[in-house]
Enzyme design. Structure first.
Site, short mmCIF file in Angstrom:
data_model
loop_
_atom_site.label_atom_id
_atom_site.label_comp_id
_atom_site.label_asym_id
_atom_site.label_seq_id
_atom_site.Cartn_x
_atom_site.Cartn_y
_atom_site.Cartn_z
N LYS A 204 0.85 -1.19 0.00
CA LYS A 204 0.00 0.00 0.00
C LYS A 204 0.89 1.24 0.00
O LYS A 204 1.71 1.42 0.90
CB LYS A 204 -0.91 0.01 1.23
CG LYS A 204 -1.66 1.34 1.46
CD LYS A 204 -2.55 1.32 2.71
CE LYS A 204 -3.13 2.69 3.01
NZ LYS A 204 -3.98 2.71 4.24
N LYS B 19 -10.09 12.97 8.14
CA LYS B 19 -9.57 12.65 9.46
C LYS B 19 -9.46 13.93 10.29
O LYS B 19 -9.18 14.99 9.74
CB LYS B 19 -8.16 12.05 9.35
CG LYS B 19 -8.08 10.63 8.82
CD LYS B 19 -6.61 10.16 8.80
CE LYS B 19 -6.45 8.80 8.15
NZ LYS B 19 -7.05 7.70 8.94
N ASP C 142 -2.56 10.29 3.60
CA ASP C 142 -3.94 9.89 3.81
C ASP C 142 -4.66 10.94 4.67
O ASP C 142 -4.57 10.91 5.89
CB ASP C 142 -4.00 8.50 4.48
CG ASP C 142 -5.43 8.03 4.69
OD1 ASP C 142 -6.36 8.65 4.11
OD2 ASP C 142 -5.61 7.03 5.42
N ASP D 284 -12.05 7.07 3.81
CA ASP D 284 -10.84 6.86 4.61
C ASP D 284 -10.43 5.38 4.61
O ASP D 284 -9.36 5.05 5.09
CB ASP D 284 -11.07 7.38 6.03
CG ASP D 284 -9.78 7.58 6.81
OD1 ASP D 284 -8.70 7.55 6.17
OD2 ASP D 284 -9.85 7.76 8.04
N ARG E 251 -7.45 -0.34 1.05
CA ARG E 251 -7.95 -1.58 0.46
C ARG E 251 -8.43 -1.35 -0.97
O ARG E 251 -8.39 -2.26 -1.80
CB ARG E 251 -9.06 -2.16 1.36
CG ARG E 251 -10.29 -1.31 1.45
CD ARG E 251 -11.17 -1.67 2.65
NE ARG E 251 -10.62 -1.19 3.92
CZ ARG E 251 -11.21 -1.36 5.10
NH1 ARG E 251 -12.34 -2.04 5.19
NH2 ARG E 251 -10.66 -0.89 6.20
N1 BES Z 1 -4.11 4.60 6.96
C1 BES Z 1 -5.22 4.34 7.79
C2 BES Z 1 -4.91 3.33 8.91
C3 BES Z 1 -3.88 3.77 9.92
C4 BES Z 1 -4.28 4.35 11.10
C5 BES Z 1 -2.53 3.54 9.70
C6 BES Z 1 -3.33 4.75 12.04
C7 BES Z 1 -1.58 3.93 10.63
C8 BES Z 1 -1.99 4.53 11.80
C9 BES Z 1 -6.35 3.77 6.95
O1 BES Z 1 -6.43 4.21 5.65
C10 BES Z 1 -7.63 4.15 7.62
O2 BES Z 1 -7.90 5.31 7.68
N2 BES Z 1 -8.39 3.17 8.08
C11 BES Z 1 -9.64 3.41 8.72
C12 BES Z 1 -10.62 2.40 8.20
C13 BES Z 1 -12.03 2.68 8.59
C14 BES Z 1 -12.51 3.94 7.91
C15 BES Z 1 -12.88 1.51 8.16
C16 BES Z 1 -9.44 3.25 10.22
O3 BES Z 1 -8.65 2.40 10.64
O4 BES Z 1 -10.04 4.00 10.97
ZN ZN Z 2 -4.70 4.86 4.79
MN MN Z 3 -7.50 6.03 5.45
#
Ligand code: BES
Ligand code: ZN
Ligand code: MN
Length: 492
Positions: free
Chosen positions: A259, A271, A264, A341, A345
């Site tokens: 990835k 966020k 992000d 967010d 995936r």
């Molecule tokens: N990049 C983030 C996950 C992440 C969080 C990596 C903290 C490193 C540190 C990912 O893209 C994300 O935002 N995931 C969301 C998914 C949710 C929206 C289903 C999450 O984990 O909140």
């Molecule tokens: Zn992410």
């Molecule tokens: Mn994200």
């Protein structure tokens, strides 16, 4: 153009004979039982039992991680002595690695000329390369944009009692970890999809790794609509990076998929600032793929490996992909977007599809995919999910050998229900937040066909909030060692 401090590269070699060697610092080991390594024994003799005195007075304990820097009274030989505490249990590879990096971090407060590391005698030969890898890895730090370097790297590091082959392997691995960490630590204005691809192209120029970059036009032509959707909100266009290392004859390749979300923001599902501050790290999976390819090429392993990095920046604009959007991925499967967010995936859907088109015999993907994985396992442990237990056991055993922490999470069928969509084939989030690391993996499973596959969620260990004696905060380069080992174990 903003330019970071150059990647540190101390002169490194092995040292066959230590007696009569003058140096600025001699690094030796001491166990908690008070047993002096043979080099330390020699120093003790030359100084009339000085070291034994310090040990019996309890001034040096030999506790694991203890570092004692002493100025030597003698007017010949080494000027300073660094005694590394080794603890009391049998040493493992991880402690060999950590001792190496602790040394350079401890000695980094001022310029040092020649440092002789005599720790080989404290560890079994099979861990010697890990000491060297640790030393190298410890040389790069988070503060790559400070005018005064926070860590001053010795000019020359000589390893006594470590064979040249081990020095070379350790160096290859250590330099690969540094490459990964650098890509992650660079700010998002420096590392974005196009520049990531350019930097990696430059890195592999003249090596056995062949680089192919798919630009926006090519992504359109290839039907990578999922990667394009995530990247649509950014003025920086997405890329797909394909790395090929062919040194394994006619066998089917191993595939590594990363990835590479270079920043992000969350997109329209924005966020909050506190959750966004570290999101330059969201390309750590891709950077790990680069590091592993770098290492196996340096080591000249006899294997075929392809590396694929899905690169996009997740931003907010009038062109951002939206909640409720339906994307027809490259594979033909349709995704309904419920949260922009959950973009990693979506990027991986197309990247995995390109990977399986190359008919790999096994595939490992790495992604800073879910906060849920950090809730489940904390910040030091990678989550591992699979469709093939044999492959999973291989990756687990490579990680265990290296001392990197991974923990398998289940892929029970009941989780399949949770990514079904009312509109499209699947949706990009689960039902609520429960089991979020697993529902993310279940989503990915839709794009791996019947290829044996392991998914590593490195959201926790890829990027650290706080430093440890053995490493800085920021990028960690986690899983570079384990995956180089895994590929090595699969090699001819
Ligand atoms: N990049 C983030 C996950 C992440 C969080 C990596 C903290 C490193 C540190 C990912 O893209 C994300 O935002 N995931 C969301 C998914 C949710 C929206 C289903 C999450 O984990 O909140
Ligand atoms: Zn992410
Ligand atoms: Mn994200």
């Amino acid at each position: 153009m903003l330019d970071s401090n150059p990647i540190p590269s101390p002169e490194i070699s092995n040292l066959a004979e230590i007696s009569g060697q003058s140096c600025d610092v001699l690094v030796v080991g001491l166990t908690q039982e008070g047993s002096l390594s043979s080099t330390l024994q020699a120093v003790n003799q030359e100084t009339g039992g000085w070291i034994e005195g310090l040990v019996s007075n309890g001034e040096i304990l030999g506790k694991k991680g203890e570092l004692t820097l002493l100025a030597l009274p003698a007017d010949s030989g080494p000027r300073m002595l660094l005694v590394v505490g080794l603890g009391s249990c049998d040493p493992d590879r991880q402690s060999a690695f950590e001792s190496g990096s602790m040394i350079v971090r401890r000695l980094g407060d001022r310029p040092r000329g020649t440092v002789v590391v005599a720790l080989g005698e404290c560890f079994p030969e099979s861990f010697h390369d890990a000491i060297v890898a640790g030393v190298l890895s410890g040389c790069d730090q988070q503060a790559i944009y400070q005018s005064e370097p926070a860590l001053i790297i010795p000019e020359r590091i000589l390893f006594f009692g470590i064979a040249d082959g081990k020095v070379q392997r350790g160096r290859a691995v250590g330099e690969s970890i540094i490459q990964t960490k650098r890509l992650v630590n660079e700010p998002p204005a420096v590392v974005y999809p196009e520049s990531f691809a350019e930097k990696v192209t430059a890195l592999f120029e003249g090596t056995a790794v062949k680089v192919e970059v798919w630009d926006e036009q090519r992504l359109i032509a290839e039907g990578c609509r999922a990667i394009l959707a995530v990247g649509a909100g950014s003025s920086k266009s997405p890329r797909l990076l394909m790395l090929r290392y062919d040194a394994g004859g006619s066998e089917k390749p191993l595939a590594l998929v990363g990835k590479g979300v270079t920043f992000d923001s969350g997109g329209l599902s924005l966020k909050p600032s506190a959750g966004m501050i570290d999101m330059k790290c969201d390309m750590a999976g891709a950077a790990t793929v680069v590091g592993v390819l770098h290492g196996i090429a340096k080591m000249g392993l006899k294997c075929n490996v392809i590396g694929l990095c899905g690169l996009a920046e997740n931003m907010v604009s009038g062109d951002s992909y939206k909640l409720g959007d339906v994307i027809e991925t490259r594979s033909g499967k349709t995704i309904e977007i419920h949260n922009t967010d959950a973009e990693g995936r979506v990027v991986l859907a197309d990247t995995l599809d390109v990977a399986i088109q190359n008919e790999p015999r096994a595939m490992v993907d790495l992604a800073t995919l879910t906060g849920a994985c950090m809730v489940a396992l904390g910040t030091d442990v990678a989550g591992m999910m699979t469709n093939d237990q044999t492959l999973c056991d291989e990756v687990q055993s490579a990680a265990t050998d290296e001392g990197e922490l991974v923990w398998q999470l289940p892929m029970f069928d009941l989780f399949d229900e949770k990514v079904k969509s009312k509109v499209a084939d699947i949706k990009n989030v689960g039902e609520g937040r429960w089991g979020g690391a697993i529902t993310a993996a279940k989503f990915l499973e839709n794009f791996v066909g019947d290829v044996p596959w392991v998914h590593l969620d490195i959201a926790g260990p890829a990027f650290a909030d706080t430093p440890k004696p053995s490493r800085d905060a920021g990028a960690t380069g986690v899983m570079v060692r384990s995956l180089i080992r895994w590929v090595e174990n699969q090699s001819l």
